[in-house]
Design a protein around this motif. Structure first.
Motif, PDB file in Angstrom:
ATOM      1  N   PHE A   1       1.024  -3.938   2.504  1.00  0.00           N
ATOM      2  CA  PHE A   1      -0.137  -3.106   2.797  1.00  0.00           C
ATOM      3  C   PHE A   1       0.001  -1.789   2.041  1.00  0.00           C
ATOM      4  N   GLY A   2      -0.987  -1.510   1.210  1.00  0.00           N
ATOM      5  CA  GLY A   2      -0.972  -0.287   0.427  1.00  0.00           C
ATOM      6  C   GLY A   2      -2.089  -0.296  -0.591  1.00  0.00           C
ATOM      7  N   THR A   3      -1.989   0.582  -1.575  1.00  0.00           N
ATOM      8  CA  THR A   3      -3.040   0.713  -2.584  1.00  0.00           C
ATOM      9  C   THR A   3      -2.580   0.234  -3.956  1.00  0.00           C
ATOM     10  N   GLU A   4      -1.468  -0.505  -3.997  1.00  0.00           N
ATOM     11  CA  GLU A   4      -0.971  -0.988  -5.284  1.00  0.00           C
ATOM     12  C   GLU A   4      -1.769  -2.201  -5.750  1.00  0.00           C
ATOM     13  N   CYS A   5      -2.297  -2.114  -6.958  1.00  0.00           N
ATOM     14  CA  CYS A   5      -3.058  -3.200  -7.580  1.00  0.00           C
ATOM     15  C   CYS A   5      -2.152  -3.838  -8.629  1.00  0.00           C
ATOM     16  N   TRP A   6      -1.383  -4.837  -8.213  1.00  0.00           N
ATOM     17  CA  TRP A   6      -0.285  -5.342  -9.027  1.00  0.00           C
ATOM     18  C   TRP A   6      -0.750  -5.965 -10.338  1.00  0.00           C
ATOM     19  N   PHE A   7      -1.776  -6.811 -10.269  1.00  0.00           N
ATOM     20  CA  PHE A   7      -2.223  -7.548 -11.459  1.00  0.00           C
ATOM     21  C   PHE A   7      -3.413  -6.890 -12.155  1.00  0.00           C
ATOM     22  N   GLY A   8      -3.929  -5.801 -11.606  1.00  0.00           N
ATOM     23  CA  GLY A   8      -5.070  -5.136 -12.201  1.00  0.00           C
ATOM     24  C   GLY A   8      -6.384  -5.785 -11.795  1.00  0.00           C
ATOM     25  N   GLY A   9      -7.481  -5.134 -12.182  1.00  0.00           N
ATOM     26  CA  GLY A   9      -8.804  -5.683 -11.922  1.00  0.00           C
ATOM     27  C   GLY A   9      -9.284  -5.540 -10.502  1.00  0.00           C
ATOM     28  N   CYS A  10      -8.626  -4.704  -9.700  1.00  0.00           N
ATOM     29  CA  CYS A  10      -8.995  -4.568  -8.293  1.00  0.00           C
ATOM     30  C   CYS A  10     -10.332  -3.850  -8.148  1.00  0.00           C
ATOM     31  N   SER A  11     -11.020  -4.153  -7.065  1.00  0.00           N
ATOM     32  CA  SER A  11     -12.284  -3.510  -6.746  1.00  0.00           C
ATOM     33  C   SER A  11     -12.046  -2.486  -5.653  1.00  0.00           C
ATOM     34  N   GLY A  12     -12.337  -1.216  -5.948  1.00  0.00           N
ATOM     35  CA  GLY A  12     -12.104  -0.160  -4.976  1.00  0.00           C
ATOM     36  C   GLY A  12     -10.684   0.360  -5.055  1.00  0.00           C
ATOM     37  N   SER A  13     -10.325   1.153  -4.051  1.00  0.00           N
ATOM     38  CA  SER A  13      -9.019   1.821  -4.069  1.00  0.00           C
ATOM     39  C   SER A  13      -8.124   1.454  -2.895  1.00  0.00           C
ATOM     40  N   GLY A  14      -8.547   0.484  -2.058  1.00  0.00           N
ATOM     41  CA  GLY A  14      -7.719   0.046  -0.953  1.00  0.00           C
ATOM     42  C   GLY A  14      -7.684   1.052   0.191  1.00  0.00           C
ATOM     43  N   PRO A  15      -6.692   0.876   1.086  1.00  0.00           N
ATOM     44  CA  PRO A  15      -5.567  -0.061   1.050  1.00  0.00           C
ATOM     45  C   PRO A  15      -5.970  -1.481   1.425  1.00  0.00           C
ATOM     46  N   TRP A  16      -5.185  -2.431   0.897  1.00  0.00           N
ATOM     47  CA  TRP A  16      -5.466  -3.844   1.089  1.00  0.00           C
ATOM     48  C   TRP A  16      -4.301  -4.550   1.777  1.00  0.00           C
ATOM     49  N   VAL A  17      -4.643  -5.640   2.480  1.00  0.00           N
ATOM     50  CA  VAL A  17      -3.639  -6.570   2.987  1.00  0.00           C
ATOM     51  C   VAL A  17      -3.433  -7.627   1.918  1.00  0.00           C
ATOM     52  N   GLN A  18      -2.226  -7.718   1.378  1.00  0.00           N
ATOM     53  CA  GLN A  18      -1.912  -8.702   0.356  1.00  0.00           C
ATOM     54  C   GLN A  18      -0.628  -9.436   0.725  1.00  0.00           C
TER      55      GLN A  18
END
Length: 368
Positions: A229-246
């Motif tokens: 859980f955080g705002t890291e977009c590992w592979f790129g191309g994310c939509s928005g700035s999070g935070p996301w559950v991944q």
């Protein structure tokens, strides 16, 4: 991620439960499910006792259960975590105020008065002994680059009582080698949940809770199975700035079943957030999230594992607050920030009904 059937203590053994106890448990679980579906407000005692009671009723028992806030079994009446004070390095275990209840924050306040305290260990409530000690302690051999989290960074209310969170900043992380004490390994199915915060996050690697490498190295795709859980977009191309559950499955934080951005992903910015992950070990995993104060879980992904991750190669350590290759000499740095209130790792693949009931129980706990 590269930096870059156990009964609760004191419970009747499976197969010997009285019929009325079984009926009561089923009824409580049904109440929790209906509460989630219809947004009812119900007392915590009516929401299925505790999350690990619900998981056990669903056939996926907790093999590790951690919280600085409350008991995760209705019968649990023991220690939650340990604090160490700066004035004399003395330690004290902090338990619950009553069986199945919230933490005894007053005991911490009294012990830490006129000095500062850190949280050295979060005890496992499952009876398996999977206690999470801070990396850098003598209990985690070979660990370094990490220190215990401050014990008083954030207070809150749950179940009508005061409690403290495990407030993790860069440099704080916790770990346990649980491969011989029930944590699923290899391609065995597994589930987990945690309650965290959408307001204390960053993009550093990696705020994880779940299954990690016993070697504390980034060994292989599928060597990890942890909620991130955080705002890291590992592979790129994310939509928005999070935070996301991944899902941190090692060698990548996965928003869905591939390295491409999952359009069903969404940010969870509420003060309290429920995050879940389950993985059958061979073909399927699911990621869900919700506001932990109201509403039902949102399914972000429920489908195939990424290419190269079947079968999974889980090693059975438990990590909290860092990636899998932290924190040893020559290992990855711990750069993440996040808050941990409660969570559990379970054996087996939980049903949607079970996860919905756990969410209802979390809502009924009344995080404020």
């Amino acid at each position: 991620m590269q930096s870059s059937l156990v009964s609760a203590p004191g419970r009747v053994p499976h197969g010997r439960r009285a019929p009325l106890a079984v009926a009561a448990r089923v009824a409580l679980t049904l109440v929790a499910v209906l509460a989630t579906a219809f947004g009812w407000s119900v007392p915590a005692s009516a929401a299925g006792t505790g999350p690990c009671d619900i998981y056990r009723s669903g056939g996926t028992p907790c093999v590790a259960a951690h919280s600085t806030v409350r008991a995760l079994y209705g019968s649990y009446n023991s220690r939650l975590y340990q604090v160490r004070r700066a004035s004399d390095n003395a330690t004290r275990d902090i338990g619950v105020r009553s069986a199945g209840g919230v933490a005894d924050a007053a005991a911490q306040d009294s012990f830490c008065a006129s000095t500062s305290c850190v949280i050295t260990v979060v005890y496992d409530q499952s009876g398996r002994g999977n206690d999470l000690w801070y990396q850098g302690s003598s209990v985690v051999p070979g660990s370094s680059q990490s220190s215990p989290a401050k014990a008083t960074s954030e207070s809150l209310t749950a179940g009508g009582g005061k409690a403290y969170s495990l407030y993790i900043n860069p440099g704080n992380s916790y770990w346990r080698d649980g491969h011989a004490s029930g944590v699923p390994t290899g391609s065995a199915p597994e589930g987990m949940y945690m309650v965290t915060s959408g307001t204390h996050v960053n993009s550093g690697c990696c705020f994880d809770y779940g299954n990690s490498e016993t070697t504390r190295k980034a060994d292989a795709a599928g060597a990890m199975d942890a909620i991130n859980f955080g705002t890291e977009c590992w592979f790129g191309g994310c939509s928005g700035s999070g935070p996301w559950v991944q899902a941190d499955l090692e060698w990548g934080l996965y928003p869905g079943g591939s390295q491409s951005w999952n359009p069903n992903q969404r940010a969870f910015t509420s003060k309290f957030v429920t995050a879940t992950l389950k993985n059958n070990g061979t073909s399927r995993f699911a990621v869900k999230g919700s506001n932990a104060q109201a509403g039902a879980l949102t399914t972000l992904w429920d489908g195939s594992l990424p290419s190269g991750y079947s079968p999974m190669k889980k090693q059975g350590a438990i990590v909290l607050g860092s990636g899998g290759d932290c924190c040893k000499p020559g290992g990855g740095a711990n750069l993440s920030a996040g808050t941990f209130y409660e969570g559990a790792v379970v054996s087996g693949y939980p049903s949607d009904q079970t996860e919905n009931a756990v969410q209802a129980n979390v809502v009924a706990a009344g995080y404020r």
